[in-house]
Design an enzyme around this catalytic site. Sequence first.
Site, PDB file in Angstrom:
ATOM      1  N   ASP A   1       0.859  -1.198   0.000  1.00 30.34           N
ATOM      2  CA  ASP A   1       0.000   0.000   0.000  1.00 30.34           C
ATOM      3  C   ASP A   1       0.888   1.239   0.000  1.00 30.34           C
ATOM      4  O   ASP A   1       2.118   1.133  -0.036  1.00 30.34           O
ATOM      5  CB  ASP A   1      -0.966  -0.009   1.203  1.00 30.34           C
ATOM      6  CG  ASP A   1      -2.316   0.608   0.839  1.00 30.34           C
ATOM      7  OD1 ASP A   1      -2.322   1.739   0.326  1.00 30.34           O
ATOM      8  OD2 ASP A   1      -3.348  -0.047   1.060  1.00 30.34           O
TER       9      ASP A   1
ATOM     10  N   HIS B   1      -2.898   2.952  -4.788  1.00 32.20           N
ATOM     11  CA  HIS B   1      -2.310   2.511  -3.511  1.00 32.20           C
ATOM     12  C   HIS B   1      -0.894   1.966  -3.726  1.00 32.20           C
ATOM     13  O   HIS B   1      -0.517   0.938  -3.151  1.00 32.20           O
ATOM     14  CB  HIS B   1      -3.198   1.460  -2.839  1.00 32.20           C
ATOM     15  CG  HIS B   1      -4.440   2.043  -2.221  1.00 32.20           C
ATOM     16  ND1 HIS B   1      -4.399   2.895  -1.143  1.00 32.20           N
ATOM     17  CD2 HIS B   1      -5.752   1.898  -2.536  1.00 32.20           C
ATOM     18  CE1 HIS B   1      -5.655   3.248  -0.822  1.00 32.20           C
ATOM     19  NE2 HIS B   1      -6.476   2.678  -1.645  1.00 32.20           N
TER      20      HIS B   1
ATOM     21  N   GLU C   1      -9.728   2.539  -5.607  1.00 32.67           N
ATOM     22  CA  GLU C   1      -9.326   3.900  -5.268  1.00 32.67           C
ATOM     23  C   GLU C   1      -8.093   4.389  -6.032  1.00 32.67           C
ATOM     24  O   GLU C   1      -7.101   4.772  -5.435  1.00 32.67           O
ATOM     25  CB  GLU C   1      -9.061   3.998  -3.753  1.00 32.67           C
ATOM     26  CG  GLU C   1     -10.281   3.659  -2.924  1.00 32.67           C
ATOM     27  CD  GLU C   1     -10.047   3.812  -1.429  1.00 32.67           C
ATOM     28  OE1 GLU C   1     -10.966   4.254  -0.736  1.00 32.67           O
ATOM     29  OE2 GLU C   1      -8.952   3.474  -0.935  1.00 32.67           O
TER      30      GLU C   1
ATOM     31  N   GLU D   1      -5.019   1.718   9.756  1.00 35.15           N
ATOM     32  CA  GLU D   1      -4.490   3.084   9.860  1.00 35.15           C
ATOM     33  C   GLU D   1      -4.421   3.514  11.328  1.00 35.15           C
ATOM     34  O   GLU D   1      -3.436   4.104  11.781  1.00 35.15           O
ATOM     35  CB  GLU D   1      -5.394   4.068   9.118  1.00 35.15           C
ATOM     36  CG  GLU D   1      -5.344   3.986   7.610  1.00 35.15           C
ATOM     37  CD  GLU D   1      -6.427   3.071   7.042  1.00 35.15           C
ATOM     38  OE1 GLU D   1      -6.859   2.125   7.735  1.00 35.15           O
ATOM     39  OE2 GLU D   1      -6.835   3.298   5.886  1.00 35.15           O
TER      40      GLU D   1
HETATM   41  C1  TNX Z   1     -11.023   1.889   1.965  1.00 37.38           C
HETATM   42  S1  TNX Z   1     -11.577  -1.031   1.146  1.00 37.38           S
HETATM   43  C2  TNX Z   1      -9.910   1.256   1.475  1.00 37.38           C
HETATM   44  C3  TNX Z   1      -8.710   1.127   2.316  1.00 37.38           C
HETATM   45  C4  TNX Z   1      -8.842   1.880   3.607  1.00 37.38           C
HETATM   46  C5  TNX Z   1     -10.229   1.682   4.183  1.00 37.38           C
HETATM   47  C6  TNX Z   1     -10.451   2.318   5.511  1.00 37.38           C
HETATM   48  C7  TNX Z   1     -10.626  -0.541   0.101  1.00 37.38           C
HETATM   49  C8  TNX Z   1     -10.598  -1.372  -1.075  1.00 37.38           C
HETATM   50  N1  TNX Z   1      -9.907   0.583   0.272  1.00 37.38           N
HETATM   51  O1  TNX Z   1      -7.576   1.517   1.597  1.00 37.38           O
HETATM   52  O2  TNX Z   1      -7.877   1.417   4.490  1.00 37.38           O
HETATM   53  O3  TNX Z   1     -11.185   2.177   3.270  1.00 37.38           O
HETATM   54  O4  TNX Z   1     -11.657   1.911   6.088  1.00 37.38           O
END
Ligand code: TNX
Length: 536
Positions: A195, A268, A332, A475
């Site tokens: 990440d 990420h 994301e 986190e």
């Molecule tokens: C979303 S779930 C994310 C993570 C974060 C999380 C915190 C996902 C695929 N991505 O990178 O840690 O929310 O709740």
Amino acid sequence: MKKLFYILAALTLLGAHAGGAERYNLIPMPASLTAREGSFTLREGMAMSLPAGDGYVRGAEILLEEIKTAGGPAIKVTTKGRNAAITVFADAAIAPEGYSLKVDRRGVSITCSTPQGMFYALATLRQLLPAQVYGGSGSGPWSIPCVEITDAPRFGYRGAHLDCCRHFMSVDFVCRYIDLMSRYKLNRFHWHLTDDQGWRIEIKKYPLLTSVGSVRPQTLIGHKRNLPHTFDGVPHGGYYTREDVRRVVDYAAARGVMVIPEIEMPGHATAAVAAYPFLACGLKEKYEVACSWGVFEDGFCPKQTTFTFLEDVLREVAEMFPAPYIHIGGDECPKVAWKQCPHCQSLIREKGLNGEAGLQSYFMHHMDNFVNSLGRTAIGWDEILEGGISPNAVVMSWRGYEGGIEAARLNHSVIMAPHKQCYLDYYQEPRATAPLAQGGNLPLDSVYMLEPVPPMLTADQAKYIMGVQANCWVEYLPTPSHVEYMVFPRLGALAEVAWTPADRKDRDSFHRRLETEFDRFERMGVRACQYERKNR
Ligand code: TNX
């Protein structure tokens, strides 16, 4: 008259408890359980007889050692089935993860078709034994209540995830996490290994991934929404060697748990890009491992050198992990850098892609194909549906149920992990008294009430729901004890969602069984959140 009514009501309740399910504090609740009177007591020198095969001995020894360590009788393992206190029979007619368990006054008999099935029978047996088996004080006797159980899971995929990037978790803790999940008959450990804030797996061909990418100079203090941001000034790092991975994979296998590694792309990826800047679009002079949380703008640039790098990485990952799945992320990924990158823009034009969303889909298709060429199936977060899903990928539906519904309708396998029901980094108690958490609100009962198969799916589409998974992002959970606090008792609720037939679920019964579970947590030194126990 009224008094008599209350006395009668109390007696009826007591009767139900003595003969009913609460003599059997099992989590998850088996598919079928018939209470029987009486009990059987384990004694020194008794034997356990097993079918031939390595997996059986390894699985049995885990429980037998636990009993001995807790001050209980030494039970010998034998493959000659006569007069054993616990007899395991192999019967090919039983489902691979199913078992039957019968305890009568003469002994225990288990029938299963695989070591996995036996492991689950023993997980049930462990919960039938006195809580002393979990450690702490007690003086026996080592009695097991008579019972007849026939059991098999509702879903084949019963997952728990752990983020080891935002904070590094030791191999010992990862193993403990796997042990604790396996006690609930969960069978898929999703290991989040890369990440923005750290690359945590050794890749021989690219040593900078760990020498540079596994260390961040400092970490944000407190919640990200508290401004201004302050940092602790303390470097944070750690990674798993090949040897570490082997240890985790073997430890998990002995407990019937498959380890599914996740290598995130194209977003990420800040830690990877900090180690090897050629992987990025090259718009910045220097890239650094992230010290805060959220979504970052610099991901992998979809060029040949990046693909070659990721293919090399995945080849090594496939060598290390025997699982038929590799998770390749896909969530994301902001398109900021891609929008400004001449290579990305010309690629979009050249391939006739639908903008940056099309480019992400092109990226994921490429990697999905490569994962297939390794003989594995790719799993991706539900964003892999955007711009056209890769032909063979499994969708992990995290933003809600919608991604899973869409994927099932496209005949793609689905793992349900909707964040509002499955994210164990969300609060489970009133915030004023809770330790710092991500945000969101996920009380125990909301996990328990989760139904992984959306009602609008047809029976044929519903078959694509492989199962369900709880995710634990760290986190705000820097230590193992903080992770345990967030995960327990909610993981028990998730296990019952994943294992128990929907019509056998019963929230009140779950809460009563949880009382014993809290005793077990104490004995195992698991720092479970006590809120539900104190406020019911
Ligand atoms: C979303 S779930 C994310 C993570 C974060 C999380 C915190 C996902 C695929 N991505 O990178 O840690 O929310 O709740």
